[in-house]
Design an enzyme around this catalytic site. Structure first.
Site, PDB file in Angstrom:
ATOM      1  CG  ASP A 145      50.845 -20.730   2.379  1.00  0.00           C
ATOM      2  OD1 ASP A 145      51.297 -21.631   1.644  1.00  0.00           O
ATOM      3  OD2 ASP A 145      49.652 -20.670   2.726  1.00  0.00           O
TER       4      ASP A 145
ATOM      5  CG  ASN B  32      48.175 -14.248   0.709  1.00  0.00           C
ATOM      6  OD1 ASN B  32      47.703 -14.860  -0.237  1.00  0.00           O
ATOM      7  ND2 ASN B  32      48.728 -14.856   1.734  1.00  0.00           N
ATOM      8  CD  GLU B  33      47.516 -10.691   3.858  1.00  0.00           C
ATOM      9  OE1 GLU B  33      48.745 -10.686   4.084  1.00  0.00           O
ATOM     10  OE2 GLU B  33      46.850 -11.739   3.774  1.00  0.00           O
TER      11      GLU B  33
ATOM     12  CB  SER C 214      41.087 -11.675   4.824  1.00  0.00           C
ATOM     13  OG  SER C 214      39.723 -11.337   4.712  1.00  0.00           O
TER      14      SER C 214
END
Length: 274
Positions: free
Chosen positions: A58, A130-131, A173
């Protein structure tokens, strides 16, 4: 790795690969890539009907997205990492992936991205699939005040705070205790990192919201991570986060839903009593 090049040649694809991967290919396979087929940094303009294929886990796919100049190009991943929530194909599924690309059968889902502003030493704006995470660098805790549409949600005293997309809800998360969110949900997740106030919990907000994170440190600096990249933050920094106009077209497996992927990779169908 050799299987990838065999699949490319079998289907008659032209290709461009990044400089770092070209060096690995030369070292592992002894294959010298034509300099005209190597890009440095961002991909730049690519032909119509292009597909970005990321070979790794990923993290590799997230790095590929950062380098993808045209976000309308579909992104597919070959999983040579661990969990691989974002990657499409397994090591055994390389040929099938390239066959789907050749025959126009690649199945994609649009995924929301974050738009981040307020980092002094970085180009503006930055994007994340993603974040975004504000994290302490020193031994002492930091304070992050989170606001949604101008209204204060919480004052996070601890290691920091994460703002995740639905796609990122199964990444950092999740490790911080945030909920798992289906990719089609139109929301963001705000999750605290090791909060000193035990009553603070993750909050889910609409992705139409405007988020602000105000950083206060007792001493030194903090760190901002945007997917797989990091930036230094000074005391008093304000990070602004909104939904990006761009969306990523992420390749997904045929006949396997998000929920099937979830319970398989998380091993929720394993009875630990046996």
């Amino acid at each position: 790795m050799a299987q990838v090049f065999r699949a490319i040649e079998r289907n008659g694809f032209s290709y461009a690969i990044n400089e770092e991967f070209a060096e690995i290919v030369a070292h592992v396979l002894g294959r010298v890539i034509d300099p005209d087929a190597i890009y440095r940094g961002a991909t730049g303009p690519q032909p119509a009907e292009s597909v970005m294929v990321c070979y790794g886990g990923d993290g590799t796919l997230l790095e590929g997205i950062q380098r993808l100049s045209d976000k309308s190009i579909p992104v597919a991943g070959i999983n040579f990492g661990h969990l691989g929530f974002l990657t499409t194909a397994t090591r055994e599924g390389v040929d099938a992936l390239f066959d789907d690309i050749a025959r126009g059968r690649l199945l994609t889902q649009p995924r929301t991205m974050l738009r981040i502003e307020g980092i002094c030493d970085a180009p503006q704006p930055l994007l994340a699939l993603n974040e975004v995470a504000v994290q302490r660098l020193e031994a002492s805790m930091i304070k992050v005040i989170a606001r949604v549409d101008g209204q204060t949600v919480a004052q996070y005293n601890g290691d920091g705070v994460i703002v995740a997309t639905p796609t990122g809800s199964t990444a950092y998360s999740l490790s911080a205790g945030g909920p798992i969110v289906a990719p089609s949900c139109a929301c963001f997740v705000i999750s605290p990192l090791a909060p000193h106030n035990f009553g603070i919990r993750p909050v889910v907000v609409p992705d139409s919201s405007r988020l602000e994170l105000d950083l206060h440190t007792r001493r030194g600096a903090a760190q901002l991570s945007i997917d797989n990249r990091t930036y230094r933050l000074e005391d008093g920094s304000r990070i602004r986060i909104t939904r990006a106009n761009e969306r990523i077209l992420l390749a997904v497996p045929h006949n396997i839903s998000f929920y099937e992927t979830l319970h398989s990779k998380m091993m929720w169908d394993v009875d630990i009593r046996n």
